[in-house]
Design an enzyme around this catalytic site. Structure first.
Site, PDB file in Angstrom:
ATOM      1  N   HIS A  50     -38.895 -45.657 -63.536  1.00  0.00           N
ATOM      2  CA  HIS A  50     -38.678 -45.185 -64.845  1.00  0.00           C
ATOM      3  C   HIS A  50     -37.344 -45.620 -65.525  1.00  0.00           C
ATOM      4  O   HIS A  50     -36.679 -46.087 -64.943  1.00  0.00           O
ATOM      5  CB  HIS A  50     -38.740 -43.591 -64.801  1.00  0.00           C
ATOM      6  CG  HIS A  50     -37.175 -43.020 -64.365  1.00  0.00           C
ATOM      7  ND1 HIS A  50     -36.260 -42.775 -64.833  1.00  0.00           N
ATOM      8  CD2 HIS A  50     -37.250 -42.575 -63.016  1.00  0.00           C
ATOM      9  CE1 HIS A  50     -35.244 -42.391 -64.014  1.00  0.00           C
ATOM     10  NE2 HIS A  50     -36.121 -42.187 -63.017  1.00  0.00           N
ATOM     11  N   ASP A  68     -36.488 -44.232 -68.384  1.00  0.00           N
ATOM     12  CA  ASP A  68     -35.421 -43.366 -69.301  1.00  0.00           C
ATOM     13  C   ASP A  68     -34.255 -43.063 -68.364  1.00  0.00           C
ATOM     14  O   ASP A  68     -34.466 -43.352 -67.109  1.00  0.00           O
ATOM     15  CB  ASP A  68     -36.238 -42.117 -69.643  1.00  0.00           C
ATOM     16  CG  ASP A  68     -36.873 -41.442 -68.697  1.00  0.00           C
ATOM     17  OD1 ASP A  68     -37.296 -41.902 -67.744  1.00  0.00           O
ATOM     18  OD2 ASP A  68     -36.297 -40.375 -68.559  1.00  0.00           O
ATOM     19  N   ASP A 122     -30.073 -44.940 -61.309  1.00  0.00           N
ATOM     20  CA  ASP A 122     -31.382 -43.840 -61.489  1.00  0.00           C
ATOM     21  C   ASP A 122     -31.912 -44.139 -62.955  1.00  0.00           C
ATOM     22  O   ASP A 122     -31.510 -43.572 -63.819  1.00  0.00           O
ATOM     23  CB  ASP A 122     -31.157 -42.464 -61.287  1.00  0.00           C
ATOM     24  CG  ASP A 122     -32.045 -41.495 -61.272  1.00  0.00           C
ATOM     25  OD1 ASP A 122     -33.241 -42.056 -61.429  1.00  0.00           O
ATOM     26  OD2 ASP A 122     -31.806 -40.350 -61.370  1.00  0.00           O
ATOM     27  N   GLU A 125     -39.288 -39.442 -67.457  1.00  0.00           N
ATOM     28  CA  GLU A 125     -39.079 -38.696 -66.042  1.00  0.00           C
ATOM     29  C   GLU A 125     -38.129 -37.883 -65.886  1.00  0.00           C
ATOM     30  O   GLU A 125     -38.097 -36.718 -65.329  1.00  0.00           O
ATOM     31  CB  GLU A 125     -38.929 -39.945 -64.966  1.00  0.00           C
ATOM     32  CG  GLU A 125     -39.030 -39.261 -63.491  1.00  0.00           C
ATOM     33  CD  GLU A 125     -38.079 -38.655 -62.816  1.00  0.00           C
ATOM     34  OE1 GLU A 125     -38.123 -37.807 -61.853  1.00  0.00           O
ATOM     35  OE2 GLU A 125     -36.785 -39.071 -63.394  1.00  0.00           O
ATOM     36  N   GLU A 126     -37.015 -38.380 -66.393  1.00  0.00           N
ATOM     37  CA  GLU A 126     -35.708 -37.320 -66.329  1.00  0.00           C
ATOM     38  C   GLU A 126     -35.796 -36.069 -67.372  1.00  0.00           C
ATOM     39  O   GLU A 126     -35.100 -35.095 -66.984  1.00  0.00           O
ATOM     40  CB  GLU A 126     -34.609 -38.172 -66.741  1.00  0.00           C
ATOM     41  CG  GLU A 126     -33.965 -39.350 -66.257  1.00  0.00           C
ATOM     42  CD  GLU A 126     -33.621 -38.988 -64.733  1.00  0.00           C
ATOM     43  OE1 GLU A 126     -33.732 -37.808 -64.112  1.00  0.00           O
ATOM     44  OE2 GLU A 126     -33.094 -39.991 -64.053  1.00  0.00           O
ATOM     45  N   GLU A 170     -43.488 -34.619 -68.904  1.00  0.00           N
ATOM     46  CA  GLU A 170     -44.332 -33.838 -69.472  1.00  0.00           C
ATOM     47  C   GLU A 170     -45.689 -34.363 -69.712  1.00  0.00           C
ATOM     48  O   GLU A 170     -46.871 -33.660 -69.580  1.00  0.00           O
ATOM     49  CB  GLU A 170     -43.747 -33.174 -70.445  1.00  0.00           C
ATOM     50  CG  GLU A 170     -42.658 -32.246 -70.413  1.00  0.00           C
ATOM     51  CD  GLU A 170     -42.214 -31.431 -71.635  1.00  0.00           C
ATOM     52  OE1 GLU A 170     -42.492 -31.673 -72.711  1.00  0.00           O
ATOM     53  OE2 GLU A 170     -41.269 -30.591 -71.454  1.00  0.00           O
ATOM     54  N   HIS A 218     -27.252 -38.549 -62.276  1.00  0.00           N
ATOM     55  CA  HIS A 218     -26.941 -37.532 -63.028  1.00  0.00           C
ATOM     56  C   HIS A 218     -25.598 -36.996 -63.367  1.00  0.00           C
ATOM     57  O   HIS A 218     -25.617 -36.202 -64.104  1.00  0.00           O
ATOM     58  CB  HIS A 218     -27.940 -36.399 -62.563  1.00  0.00           C
ATOM     59  CG  HIS A 218     -29.382 -36.456 -62.579  1.00  0.00           C
ATOM     60  ND1 HIS A 218     -30.211 -35.513 -62.402  1.00  0.00           N
ATOM     61  CD2 HIS A 218     -29.964 -37.655 -62.314  1.00  0.00           C
ATOM     62  CE1 HIS A 218     -31.521 -35.907 -62.257  1.00  0.00           C
ATOM     63  NE2 HIS A 218     -31.441 -37.225 -62.090  1.00  0.00           N
TER      64      HIS A 218
END
Length: 449
Positions: A89, A91, A122, A153-154, A158, A419
């Site tokens: 991903h 994002d 990440d 993804e983060e 959805e 994160h």
């Protein structure tokens, strides 16, 4: 004829400087899919990834459902060869408080062999590991390739199910590599074979119709914050194990995780005890956990001398592999409604849920992956590990593509701080990840011969 291991090693070494430069360009794009952020940067990020894939000779399209843009790149398989789907991903998480960062989160900086920046590990390094493998092969790719690079993804993926359904036939493949996990340690590769599920929910308690004087009414009247604190305290027993009836949990993790290493990696302060019972790996991989992520209430500095009438907390419950998040949410809500003290009013609202997964990592594709990892890490055998975090869409991949072997890999190590502030990528490990993926594609190609 496929490239030899020596040729692939030389090719990866040749491509790494350019791969790193492109990784740094991606890190400079603050592509955050969360509400309240400038989503034009997510668009920029998707365009940058699309350009990288076109440079690898893939047919590329930027796609979207109801959410942020994803990128799909394809190249047909040679006759008789299998097709491999490569997921990552583009994002990233919000950076958080910039004062917590040693350097600008969106300006990559190398320190002591690590590249610092939001998304450096990440998962923009996951994107670039795929690109590195493709560049190493050039025009001699021995397998068909589908790259699926997600853009939210983060933020919870959805619209991912919608995209997977829409592009199901384009994405259909024999092997799926999901590069969004990590390795066991620096110098020790891993395959992720289980992940916990997730229920995030809000619990709100009310005791008064409005705030009242804490001196005039304090004593017989329960304030909402005290009430909420007592309710939260019921979520664990005296040992710190989760006390919610109806949640699954099991023992069985076989990897040894020394407590001193765990404490160091988690940053636990001296004197703070660990909670719960059983093996550490069971507590973080195969048993549920409950965390309080935040509380809505007056700030301490600005609070008046008044009883708080209403207070709300956000709970994050990680679910053991084998549990069902829908029934788990029902159990969580039932617990909160049962144990709210003093007759206070309680409302529970679901924010999001995601399925756990277990992967049966046996068969030729997994043997091919383990062989690739062992060669890339100079003879170190990979560990089969669980992950306490959640990637709910893996269950969707399992459902949509039941005949595909799903390999969950990644670039992170225990010190990557994904994160958190000062997220970083170990550049030496990244080189091994890139080589391992190239070797994996070669090994998978051999399965079709």
């Amino acid at each position: 004829m496929s490239l030899t291991e020596d040729e692939l090693r030389a090719a990866i070494a040749r491509e790494l400087p350019g791969v790193r430069a492109d990784l740094e360009r991606l890190v400079r794009i603050p592509g955050i899919a969360f509400d309240g952020f400038d989503h034009s940067h997510v668009e920029r990020s998707a365009e940058a990834v699309a350009e990288l894939l076109r440079g690898c000779g893939l047919e590329v399209q930027i796609v979207r459902g109801s959410g942020q843009p994803a990128v799909i790149g394809t190249k047909a398989a040679p006759a008789g060869a299998p097709t491999v789907l490569l997921y990552a991903h583009h994002d990233v998480q919000p950076a958080g408080d910039p004062e917590m960062w040693t350097s600008d989160p969106f300006e990559p900086v190398e320190r002591d062999g690590r590249l610092y920046g939001r998304g450096a590990a990440d998962d923009k390094a996951g994107v670039m590991a795929h690109v590195a493998a493709l560049r190493a092969f050039g025009d001699q790719l021995p397998v068909g390739i589908v790259l699926f690079i997600e853009g939210e993804e983060e933020y919870g993926s959805e619209s991912l199910d919608e995209l997977l359904q829409t592009y199901k036939e384009t994405l259909r493949s024999d092997v799926i590599v999901i590069a969004d996990s990590g390795n066991w340690d620096i110098g020790v590769p891993a395959l992720t074979t289980s992940l916990r599920g997730l229920v995030n929910c809000f619990v709100e308690v009310s005791t008064l119709s409005n705030a009242v004087h804490s001196g005039m009414f304090g004593g017989p009247v329960p304030d909402a914050l005290t009430t909420l604190a007592r309710l939260i305290a019921t979520l664990h027993d005296e040992n710190g194990d989760v006390a919610i009836a109806g949640l699954a949990g099991r023992d069985g993790a076989t990897v040894d995780y020394p407590e001193d290493r765990f404490r160091h990696e988690a940053g636990i302060l001296d004197g703070v005890k660990l909670i719960g019972e059983g093996r550490l790996t069971d507590r973080i991989w195969t048993k549920p956990s409950v965390s309080v992520l935040g509380i809505d209430a007056p700030t301490a500095a600005a609070a008046p001398n008044a009883l708080v009438p209403k207070a709300r907390a956000k709970l994050s419950v990680r679910l053991a592999p084998g549990d069902d998040w829908h029934s788990a949410y029902d159990a969580i809500r039932a617990h909160l409604e049962k144990f709210v003290p003093w007759g206070a009013h309680v409302e529970v609202a679901l924010e999001s849920g995601g399925a756990p997964c277990v992967i049966d990592a046996t068969g030729p594709a997994y043997d091919a992956a383990r062989s690739a990892f062992r060669d890339a890490w100079d003879g170190v055998a990979p560990v089969d590990m669980g992950v306490g975090g959640s990637i709910p869409f893996i269950a969707t991949f399992q459902e949509l593509f039941p005949d595909a072997a799903i390999l969950v890999t990644g670039v992170e190590d225990p010190y990557a701080a994904a994160h958190g502030p000062n997220e970083s990528l170990h550049l030496g490990e990244f080189a091994r990840v890139c080589l391992a993926e190239a070797l994996l594609l070669r090994n998978v190609a051999a399965l079709g011969q």
